[in-house]
Design a protein around this motif. Sequence first.
Motif, PDB file in Angstrom:
ATOM      1  N   SER A  41       0.848  -1.197   0.000  1.00  0.00           N
ATOM      2  CA  SER A  41       0.000   0.000   0.000  1.00  0.00           C
ATOM      3  C   SER A  41       0.885   1.249   0.000  1.00  0.00           C
ATOM      4  CB  SER A  41      -0.887   0.005   1.240  1.00  0.00           C
ATOM      5  OG  SER A  41      -0.072   0.179   2.400  1.00  0.00           O
ATOM      6  N   GLU A  42       0.260   2.386  -0.223  1.00  0.00           N
ATOM      7  CA  GLU A  42       1.002   3.643  -0.153  1.00  0.00           C
ATOM      8  C   GLU A  42       1.620   3.818   1.234  1.00  0.00           C
ATOM      9  OE1 GLU A  42      -0.960   7.125  -1.737  1.00  0.00           O
ATOM     10  OE2 GLU A  42      -1.947   5.898  -3.273  1.00  0.00           O
ATOM     11  N   LYS A  43       0.890   3.425   2.268  1.00  0.00           N
ATOM     12  CA  LYS A  43       1.411   3.521   3.632  1.00  0.00           C
ATOM     13  C   LYS A  43       2.647   2.638   3.805  1.00  0.00           C
ATOM     14  CE  LYS A  43       0.048   2.917   8.457  1.00  0.00           C
ATOM     15  NZ  LYS A  43      -1.007   2.502   9.372  1.00  0.00           N
ATOM     16  N   GLU A  44       2.592   1.413   3.274  1.00  0.00           N
ATOM     17  CA  GLU A  44       3.749   0.511   3.362  1.00  0.00           C
ATOM     18  C   GLU A  44       4.947   1.080   2.599  1.00  0.00           C
ATOM     19  OE1 GLU A  44       2.671  -4.011   3.317  1.00  0.00           O
ATOM     20  OE2 GLU A  44       1.184  -2.925   2.109  1.00  0.00           O
ATOM     21  N   LYS A  62       5.576   4.222   2.000  1.00  0.00           N
ATOM     22  CA  LYS A  62       6.106   5.339   2.794  1.00  0.00           C
ATOM     23  C   LYS A  62       6.981   4.826   3.934  1.00  0.00           C
ATOM     24  CE  LYS A  62       2.487   8.709   1.855  1.00  0.00           C
ATOM     25  NZ  LYS A  62       1.386   9.512   2.379  1.00  0.00           N
ATOM     26  N   ASN A  63       6.553   3.748   4.578  1.00  0.00           N
ATOM     27  CA  ASN A  63       7.331   3.157   5.664  1.00  0.00           C
ATOM     28  C   ASN A  63       8.673   2.625   5.146  1.00  0.00           C
ATOM     29  OD1 ASN A  63       7.675   2.227   8.448  1.00  0.00           O
ATOM     30  ND2 ASN A  63       7.509   0.193   7.543  1.00  0.00           N
ATOM     31  N   ASP A  71       4.252  12.396  -2.839  1.00  0.00           N
ATOM     32  CA  ASP A  71       3.031  11.592  -2.710  1.00  0.00           C
ATOM     33  C   ASP A  71       2.583  11.027  -4.059  1.00  0.00           C
ATOM     34  OD1 ASP A  71       2.844  11.785   0.038  1.00  0.00           O
ATOM     35  OD2 ASP A  71       1.461  13.485  -0.003  1.00  0.00           O
TER      36      ASP A  71
END
Length: 113
Positions: free
Chosen positions: A38-41, A43-44, A76
């Motif tokens: 995911s985008e969150k992953e 970013k992490n 982003d």
Amino acid sequence: MIKIYHNNRCRKSREGLQILENAGTSFKVIKYLEDVPSEKEIKNIISLLGIKPIELVRKNEAIWKSDFKDKNLTDDEIITAMANNPKLIERPIVINGNKAVIGRPPSLILNII
């Protein structure tokens, strides 16, 4: 648990996997083209690597050249592009706790296992 973001069609990724196997440590293989982060992953991962999003992009991929290369994208937007087109994500990525490395060359993996 060590994680490797892996693409079996990539020689460098296969070499990275072999390094982990030879080290005799337990690890989890994430086939990121099938199990897309995911985008969150993403970013992490970028945070753990300590890089800018553009540094995780495979800029020689056809989709990058045709759809993104000449655009002025925000961080982003680059992350969204990778989430929507996982072929753009550099590989292999190995994460061990709060340490991560892009295995190019694969020997860099040895620094975090």
